[in-house]
Design a protein around this motif. Sequence first.
Motif, PDB file in Angstrom:
ATOM      1  N   ALA A   1     -37.625 -23.286  25.822  1.00 58.62           N
ATOM      2  CA  ALA A   1     -37.505 -23.768  24.442  1.00 58.62           C
ATOM      3  C   ALA A   1     -38.589 -24.798  24.123  1.00 58.62           C
ATOM      4  CB  ALA A   1     -36.115 -24.367  24.228  1.00 58.62           C
ATOM      5  N   ALA A   2     -38.867 -25.718  25.062  1.00 56.74           N
ATOM      6  CA  ALA A   2     -39.886 -26.743  24.824  1.00 56.74           C
ATOM      7  C   ALA A   2     -41.280 -26.135  24.712  1.00 56.74           C
ATOM      8  CB  ALA A   2     -39.858 -27.775  25.946  1.00 56.74           C
ATOM      9  N   MET A   3     -41.564 -25.137  25.543  1.00 57.07           N
ATOM     10  CA  MET A   3     -42.888 -24.515  25.487  1.00 57.07           C
ATOM     11  C   MET A   3     -43.074 -23.693  24.219  1.00 57.07           C
ATOM     12  SD  MET A   3     -44.200 -25.753  28.121  1.00 57.07           S
ATOM     13  CE  MET A   3     -45.728 -24.853  28.262  1.00 57.07           C
ATOM     14  N   ALA A   4     -41.978 -23.299  23.593  1.00 52.57           N
ATOM     15  CA  ALA A   4     -42.075 -22.505  22.359  1.00 52.57           C
ATOM     16  C   ALA A   4     -42.264 -23.369  21.122  1.00 52.57           C
ATOM     17  CB  ALA A   4     -40.820 -21.643  22.196  1.00 52.57           C
ATOM     18  N   VAL A   5     -42.077 -24.673  21.250  1.00 52.74           N
ATOM     19  CA  VAL A   5     -42.252 -25.566  20.087  1.00 52.74           C
ATOM     20  C   VAL A   5     -43.738 -25.645  19.744  1.00 52.74           C
ATOM     21  CG1 VAL A   5     -41.950 -27.912  19.214  1.00 52.74           C
ATOM     22  CG2 VAL A   5     -40.207 -26.886  20.673  1.00 52.74           C
ATOM     23  N   PRO A   6     -44.145 -25.337  18.501  1.00 51.90           N
ATOM     24  CA  PRO A   6     -45.577 -25.400  18.140  1.00 51.90           C
ATOM     25  C   PRO A   6     -46.124 -26.826  18.227  1.00 51.90           C
ATOM     26  CG  PRO A   6     -44.306 -24.154  16.507  1.00 51.90           C
ATOM     27  CD  PRO A   6     -43.321 -24.833  17.403  1.00 51.90           C
ATOM     28  N   GLY A   7     -47.446 -26.912  18.417  1.00 49.21           N
ATOM     29  CA  GLY A   7     -48.081 -28.223  18.531  1.00 49.21           C
ATOM     30  C   GLY A   7     -47.936 -29.051  17.273  1.00 49.21           C
ATOM     31  N   GLY A   8     -48.019 -28.399  16.082  1.00 48.07           N
ATOM     32  CA  GLY A   8     -47.875 -29.139  14.828  1.00 48.07           C
ATOM     33  C   GLY A   8     -46.499 -29.761  14.696  1.00 48.07           C
ATOM     34  N   VAL A   9     -45.472 -29.017  15.082  1.00 46.42           N
ATOM     35  CA  VAL A   9     -44.109 -29.549  15.034  1.00 46.42           C
ATOM     36  C   VAL A   9     -43.957 -30.705  16.018  1.00 46.42           C
ATOM     37  CG1 VAL A   9     -41.679 -28.992  15.384  1.00 46.42           C
ATOM     38  CG2 VAL A   9     -43.205 -27.334  14.277  1.00 46.42           C
ATOM     39  N   MET A  10     -44.581 -30.552  17.195  1.00 47.72           N
ATOM     40  CA  MET A  10     -44.507 -31.612  18.197  1.00 47.72           C
ATOM     41  C   MET A  10     -45.129 -32.909  17.677  1.00 47.72           C
ATOM     42  SD  MET A  10     -43.365 -31.629  21.446  1.00 47.72           S
ATOM     43  CE  MET A  10     -43.761 -30.085  22.249  1.00 47.72           C
ATOM     44  N   ARG A  11     -46.264 -32.780  16.960  1.00 45.79           N
ATOM     45  CA  ARG A  11     -46.922 -33.985  16.424  1.00 45.79           C
ATOM     46  C   ARG A  11     -46.093 -34.636  15.323  1.00 45.79           C
ATOM     47  NH1 ARG A  11     -51.499 -30.808  17.513  1.00 45.79           N
ATOM     48  NH2 ARG A  11     -51.402 -29.816  15.449  1.00 45.79           N
ATOM     49  N   LYS A  12     -45.332 -33.826  14.550  1.00 44.78           N
ATOM     50  CA  LYS A  12     -44.467 -34.409  13.535  1.00 44.78           C
ATOM     51  C   LYS A  12     -43.280 -35.135  14.163  1.00 44.78           C
ATOM     52  CE  LYS A  12     -45.564 -31.184   9.792  1.00 44.78           C
ATOM     53  NZ  LYS A  12     -45.039 -30.153   8.849  1.00 44.78           N
ATOM     54  N   ILE A  13     -42.749 -34.560  15.248  1.00 49.60           N
ATOM     55  CA  ILE A  13     -41.619 -35.203  15.921  1.00 49.60           C
ATOM     56  C   ILE A  13     -42.069 -36.493  16.604  1.00 49.60           C
ATOM     57  CG2 ILE A  13     -39.890 -34.938  17.726  1.00 49.60           C
ATOM     58  CD1 ILE A  13     -39.943 -31.934  17.198  1.00 49.60           C
ATOM     59  N   PHE A  14     -43.242 -36.446  17.247  1.00 56.03           N
ATOM     60  CA  PHE A  14     -43.777 -37.613  17.956  1.00 56.03           C
ATOM     61  C   PHE A  14     -45.144 -37.962  17.355  1.00 56.03           C
ATOM     62  CE2 PHE A  14     -41.109 -35.349  21.040  1.00 56.03           C
ATOM     63  CZ  PHE A  14     -40.226 -36.351  21.400  1.00 56.03           C
ATOM     64  N   PRO A  15     -45.182 -38.660  16.230  1.00 55.75           N
ATOM     65  CA  PRO A  15     -46.475 -39.012  15.621  1.00 55.75           C
ATOM     66  C   PRO A  15     -47.237 -39.953  16.526  1.00 55.75           C
ATOM     67  CG  PRO A  15     -44.689 -40.189  14.541  1.00 55.75           C
ATOM     68  CD  PRO A  15     -44.043 -39.202  15.470  1.00 55.75           C
ATOM     69  N   PRO A  16     -48.587 -39.929  16.469  1.00 53.65           N
ATOM     70  CA  PRO A  16     -49.375 -40.826  17.309  1.00 53.65           C
ATOM     71  C   PRO A  16     -49.100 -42.279  16.956  1.00 53.65           C
ATOM     72  CG  PRO A  16     -50.752 -39.747  15.662  1.00 53.65           C
ATOM     73  CD  PRO A  16     -49.422 -39.078  15.622  1.00 53.65           C
ATOM     74  N   PRO A  17     -49.100 -43.156  17.935  1.00 53.73           N
ATOM     75  CA  PRO A  17     -48.803 -44.567  17.656  1.00 53.73           C
ATOM     76  C   PRO A  17     -49.885 -45.192  16.785  1.00 53.73           C
ATOM     77  CG  PRO A  17     -49.595 -44.293  19.902  1.00 53.73           C
ATOM     78  CD  PRO A  17     -49.399 -42.915  19.352  1.00 53.73           C
ATOM     79  N   ALA A  18     -49.506 -46.206  16.044  1.00 56.75           N
ATOM     80  CA  ALA A  18     -50.471 -46.926  15.207  1.00 56.75           C
ATOM     81  C   ALA A  18     -51.475 -47.641  16.094  1.00 56.75           C
ATOM     82  CB  ALA A  18     -49.746 -47.933  14.320  1.00 56.75           C
ATOM     83  N   PRO A  19     -52.722 -47.809  15.633  1.00 59.10           N
ATOM     84  CA  PRO A  19     -53.723 -48.518  16.434  1.00 59.10           C
ATOM     85  C   PRO A  19     -53.248 -49.922  16.763  1.00 59.10           C
ATOM     86  CG  PRO A  19     -54.750 -47.428  14.564  1.00 59.10           C
ATOM     87  CD  PRO A  19     -53.270 -47.317  14.374  1.00 59.10           C
ATOM     88  N   PRO A  20     -53.544 -50.396  17.963  1.00 65.05           N
ATOM     89  CA  PRO A  20     -53.146 -51.753  18.328  1.00 65.05           C
ATOM     90  C   PRO A  20     -53.756 -52.775  17.390  1.00 65.05           C
ATOM     91  CG  PRO A  20     -53.875 -50.507  20.251  1.00 65.05           C
ATOM     92  CD  PRO A  20     -54.208 -49.687  19.057  1.00 65.05           C
ATOM     93  N   VAL A  21     -53.195 -53.979  17.446  1.00 65.83           N
ATOM     94  CA  VAL A  21     -53.655 -55.045  16.562  1.00 65.83           C
ATOM     95  C   VAL A  21     -55.121 -55.342  16.786  1.00 65.83           C
ATOM     96  CG1 VAL A  21     -53.340 -57.476  15.972  1.00 65.83           C
ATOM     97  CG2 VAL A  21     -51.360 -56.044  16.439  1.00 65.83           C
ATOM     98  N   GLN A  22     -55.567 -55.305  18.038  1.00 61.46           N
ATOM     99  CA  GLN A  22     -56.961 -55.603  18.330  1.00 61.46           C
ATOM    100  C   GLN A  22     -57.880 -54.575  17.687  1.00 61.46           C
ATOM    101  OE1 GLN A  22     -57.845 -55.914  22.474  1.00 61.46           O
ATOM    102  NE2 GLN A  22     -59.997 -56.308  22.167  1.00 61.46           N
ATOM    103  N   ALA A  23     -57.516 -53.264  17.791  1.00 62.77           N
ATOM    104  CA  ALA A  23     -58.355 -52.235  17.193  1.00 62.77           C
ATOM    105  C   ALA A  23     -58.378 -52.365  15.683  1.00 62.77           C
ATOM    106  CB  ALA A  23     -57.850 -50.849  17.599  1.00 62.77           C
TER     107      ALA A  23
END
Length: 757
Positions: A282-304
């Motif tokens: 089931a996990a391997m069948a989840v599309p990459g786009g859906v995965m990115r929506k479920i786990f969005p990339p973290p915001a850039p750190p304060v230093q960046a």
Amino acid sequence: MAVLSGERLHTNMDKLLPGARSAALLWQGAALAGGLALGAGQVYGGAAPFGLALVISCPPAYCLAAAVGTLAAGIVFQPALLGIKLGAAAVAAATVRRLIDERPKAGLLAGCLTLAAAQMVQIILLGGLVNFSQTVTVGCTALLAAGLGCAFAHFPAREPRGVCLWLAAVTACLQRCAVGPLAPGLALAAGAGLCAAIGGTLEQTAVLSIALAAAITASGPTLAFAALAVAMGSLAAACLCPGERWRCAGVFTAGCTVGALAAPDAAGALPLAVSAGVGIAAAMAVPGGVMRKIFPPPAPPVQAQGLSGAARKLASVADTLSDIADTVNAVCQRQMPPKGESFDFVVEQVARTTCQSCTRRNRCWVRGYATAMDGLYHLKPILEGQGRVEVQDLPGQLSVCIHPADLCTAANHGYRLWRSRRQTRARASMLRTALTEQYSALAGALAQLAGKLGQAGLPDPRREAKVAQLFADLGLDALECSVTADLAGRLTASVTICRTHFTQDEVRGLTDEVSRICRRDMDTPEITHCRTVTMLTFGERPLFTVEFGAAAHAASGQPVSGDALDQFCDTGGRAQMLLCDGMGTGRAAAVDGQMAAKLTAQLLRAGFAAESAARLVNVALGLKGAEQEAGATLDLLTVDLYTGRAGLFKAGAAPSFLVRGGVPRMLDGASLPMGVLDSLVGRSTTFALDAGDWVVLVSDGALTDGSDWLMQQLQLCAKLGHTPKQAAETVADAAACRAGEKRDDITVAVLAMGKRA
């Protein structure tokens, strides 16, 4: 009438919000289904808190539907008495929330008190006989329902914490729906944990894995080993290969296999194998786009974010300085020449001071206007040649003047004022040009620095913590510590500590430890001491190495050379070699050459590009030469030791030479020295270098017998296998001998490329 009013209300609602009625019905159905699903769930000991918790936490509009679902599930799936009690508690909680108080706390009190009252009624009906097992089950159900209801209300499903909580509840409930060796709750935990390892962070994976493992263990203690195996597989995948789908699946499978060793028997490992397999699929069948929506990339750190903000501000300042320079130039070019810039100023001075009160003014300036003007303009060459005019110098047109001495005095005074105004005008023009050129040069330099800041990589918190711990273990607590990677993936570690002196052995030891921590081959750090602190900057060791060589001779009869040379490697992994030749010979030329070389080197170390640094030095030399001639040539070689790309910037310098495979060729570019014109006229050349190549910079004194002779000398040095220093000394000594007594300043600088083993 009420029915008609209700129908009219629904009709108006459909007109205002098309589909709103259908959506409301769907949500009511979802609440009913949720009550059925959660009401059927149990945890160890027989407690069934999930349905009541849903009624306590869901929106008031849907709590009755959830209560009906919980009541039905309790009667069908739970023991008879417990199901009736749960149904009564759910209906009571929904009724209170719908009719009296919509807050979850009101539903919590109503539901828990109803459960307690139902248990008391059972005890009374049984004549005071207490069934401790049922009492404990009801009490645990009430307490767990209260806790879960508050958690569901405070952590909605749209938040990551709410998703984790609801997944744990659903996992526990699904364990009641086991089909043969397939445990649906365990399969859900496996799929969710693997998805978190692929798309989420290590922290998210850890929290989710622990919560799901606790839910599985609470619902079915016999699968505790399987829950731990799934959690171990998820954490191992998140640690070893985060974000890599297939590798995460492989590590997860290995973790589950190791966890299966804790199964009580071989048959007990079958549910783990089947459920984990379903979860992985089931996990391997989840599309990459859906995965990115479920786990969005973290915001850039304060230093960046701070670096990005600084880059934007620097770019804005650069644009502003450039606009200021353009505006000043445009305004000054469109202005009319101010009054007093022509010889008419002298004529007006004479007419105003001498002729205005003269009795013959009308005769000279009315009837004889042309003659008077012609005579006064004949004074211009005399004044420019002698600086003053005497009575005997007056032309024939002015012989009728009855006040010749006063006329000469007025002309001399007016000429001095006119010359002073012209000098002031010229000086102001020169300063304005220097100012606008400096604005433009600074704008370009700041734009380049803004580009570099904008490309700065993200920090690596784990490596930062390890580097800081290294210095703490040595008793040197880090005041600041950062480890960042640029766009090319190269690491830079910067540490600020209290002012400390390091020996060479200590520096080498620190470099080895930082290399081990960062898992990169780090170079010897640049150490900067500032008042009370010491800053160490470690950069990755470049692919190429350089070896410098230089030799110089002063001009015949001069104590010092007008040439200035600097050779160094900066912290950015670049080798810099610059040669400045002051115009002329002796001390004056040495001052110009040393000034140009020192300023250029400082700007290069500060991060300025070659052309920007040369433009700023050109302004400095131009201002220095306002009263006397000043200028210097610039030969600047910059080599990127990571890629081998080289840039050569020339401003009036002699030809340079590239020796490759023992064969030299000339690198030339027509240009003018710095400090001669208001704007710099230079030329840039780029080329690639490899191990074994030489780049040779020379001043014009080394070209006494021409460039062909010099290339022959370089070819001979290459064949004899000279080092860069030996080659520079050989060429410089030969050029000095051939020049003899007419020797000019001679400087030869050699850079040889090498490659690390």
